[in-house]
Design a protein around this motif. Structure first.
Motif, PDB file in Angstrom:
ATOM      1  N   SER A  17      53.165  28.034  73.269  1.00 43.80           N
ATOM      2  CA  SER A  17      51.894  28.735  73.138  1.00 43.80           C
ATOM      3  C   SER A  17      51.215  28.895  74.496  1.00 43.80           C
ATOM      4  CB  SER A  17      50.946  27.959  72.212  1.00 43.80           C
ATOM      5  OG  SER A  17      51.474  27.836  70.911  1.00 43.80           O
ATOM      6  N   ARG A  19      47.196  30.539  75.972  1.00 40.40           N
ATOM      7  CA  ARG A  19      45.920  31.174  75.659  1.00 40.40           C
ATOM      8  C   ARG A  19      45.443  31.935  76.875  1.00 40.40           C
ATOM      9  NH1 ARG A  19      39.896  28.605  74.920  1.00 40.40           N
ATOM     10  NH2 ARG A  19      39.158  29.934  73.212  1.00 40.40           N
ATOM     11  N   ALA A  49      46.619  43.804  70.934  1.00 34.82           N
ATOM     12  CA  ALA A  49      45.561  43.423  69.997  1.00 34.82           C
ATOM     13  C   ALA A  49      44.245  44.014  70.475  1.00 34.82           C
ATOM     14  CB  ALA A  49      45.447  41.908  69.876  1.00 34.82           C
ATOM     15  N   THR A  58      39.466  43.221  63.811  1.00 29.47           N
ATOM     16  CA  THR A  58      40.571  43.041  64.756  1.00 29.47           C
ATOM     17  C   THR A  58      41.784  43.854  64.316  1.00 29.47           C
ATOM     18  OG1 THR A  58      41.346  41.068  63.573  1.00 29.47           O
ATOM     19  CG2 THR A  58      39.858  40.708  65.435  1.00 29.47           C
ATOM     20  N   TYR A  60      46.178  44.341  65.323  1.00 35.51           N
ATOM     21  CA  TYR A  60      47.322  43.760  66.016  1.00 35.51           C
ATOM     22  C   TYR A  60      48.524  44.681  65.932  1.00 35.51           C
ATOM     23  CZ  TYR A  60      44.636  39.438  65.772  1.00 35.51           C
ATOM     24  OH  TYR A  60      43.650  38.483  65.906  1.00 35.51           O
ATOM     25  N   LYS A  65      51.758  40.323  65.049  1.00 38.51           N
ATOM     26  CA  LYS A  65      50.956  39.955  63.888  1.00 38.51           C
ATOM     27  C   LYS A  65      51.431  38.625  63.318  1.00 38.51           C
ATOM     28  CE  LYS A  65      49.681  43.616  61.852  1.00 38.51           C
ATOM     29  NZ  LYS A  65      49.663  44.862  61.049  1.00 38.51           N
ATOM     30  N   ARG A  67      51.259  35.817  64.864  1.00 33.13           N
ATOM     31  CA  ARG A  67      51.532  34.891  65.964  1.00 33.13           C
ATOM     32  C   ARG A  67      50.404  34.878  66.999  1.00 33.13           C
ATOM     33  NH1 ARG A  67      55.609  35.902  69.372  1.00 33.13           N
ATOM     34  NH2 ARG A  67      55.563  38.176  69.080  1.00 33.13           N
ATOM     35  N   THR A  69      46.312  35.768  68.139  1.00 26.63           N
ATOM     36  CA  THR A  69      44.959  35.905  67.622  1.00 26.63           C
ATOM     37  C   THR A  69      44.015  36.303  68.743  1.00 26.63           C
ATOM     38  OG1 THR A  69      45.356  34.192  65.949  1.00 26.63           O
ATOM     39  CG2 THR A  69      43.066  34.769  66.408  1.00 26.63           C
ATOM     40  N   SER A  71      40.101  36.949  69.973  1.00 30.41           N
ATOM     41  CA  SER A  71      38.746  36.529  69.639  1.00 30.41           C
ATOM     42  C   SER A  71      37.851  36.799  70.838  1.00 30.41           C
ATOM     43  CB  SER A  71      38.705  35.048  69.253  1.00 30.41           C
ATOM     44  OG  SER A  71      39.137  34.234  70.328  1.00 30.41           O
ATOM     45  N   GLN A  82      45.058  34.120  71.889  1.00 22.47           N
ATOM     46  CA  GLN A  82      45.855  32.933  71.597  1.00 22.47           C
ATOM     47  C   GLN A  82      47.238  33.388  71.155  1.00 22.47           C
ATOM     48  OE1 GLN A  82      45.079  29.550  71.828  1.00 22.47           O
ATOM     49  NE2 GLN A  82      47.269  29.282  71.391  1.00 22.47           N
ATOM     50  N   ASN A  84      50.919  32.174  69.973  1.00 25.50           N
ATOM     51  CA  ASN A  84      51.754  31.094  69.434  1.00 25.50           C
ATOM     52  C   ASN A  84      53.150  31.621  69.126  1.00 25.50           C
ATOM     53  OD1 ASN A  84      49.457  29.415  69.481  1.00 25.50           O
ATOM     54  ND2 ASN A  84      48.893  29.996  67.390  1.00 25.50           N
TER      55      ASN A  84
END
Length: 124
Positions: A17, A19, A49, A58, A60, A65, A67, A69, A71, A82, A84
């Motif tokens: 992961s 960020r 995204a 939101t 994607y 999608k 995996r 995110t 924000s 984020q 992942n």
């Protein structure tokens, strides 16, 4: 005028992961929809995204999608991605972009301002 600075990229193993953060200058950050795009060597820039001004909507790409995110924190003038379960095919330079619009766009031409990009490399 908005200036965007991405950070958080790096080298990660598949399945890991990261960020990403994108810090924006200016006092009108909340008036901008924000997007993340990426560009791999030899390929066109592609949508990843997007998030509207309030964070209430939101979008994607199908490839991320479930995996990734997106924000935002309007108090901190920052948008996040984020990521992942990273895959080698996620390797690219990731760019954040700002669109002076209530609706988050899905294509690069809709965006008014761009950051310099941050490299994400996923090893297999």
């Amino acid at each position: 005028q908005v200036q965007l600075v991405e950070s958080g990229g790096g080298l990660v193993q598949a399945g890991g992961s990261l960020r990403l953060s994108c810090a924006a200058s200016g006092r009108t950050f909340s008036r901008y929809a924000m997007g993340w795009f990426r560009q791999a060597p030899g390929k066109e820039r592609e949508f990843v995204a997007a998030i509207n001004w309030s964070g209430g909507s939101t979008h994607y790409a199908d490839s991320v999608k479930g995996r990734f995110t997106i924000s935002r924190d309007n108090a901190k003038n920052t948008v996040y991605l984020q990521m992942n379960s990273l895959k080698p095919e996620d390797t690219a330079v990731y760019y954040c972009a700002a669109d002076y619009s209530l609706v988050a766009g899905l294509v690069p031409d809709e965006y008014d301002y761009w950051g310099q990009g941050t490299q994400v490399t996923v090893s297999s």
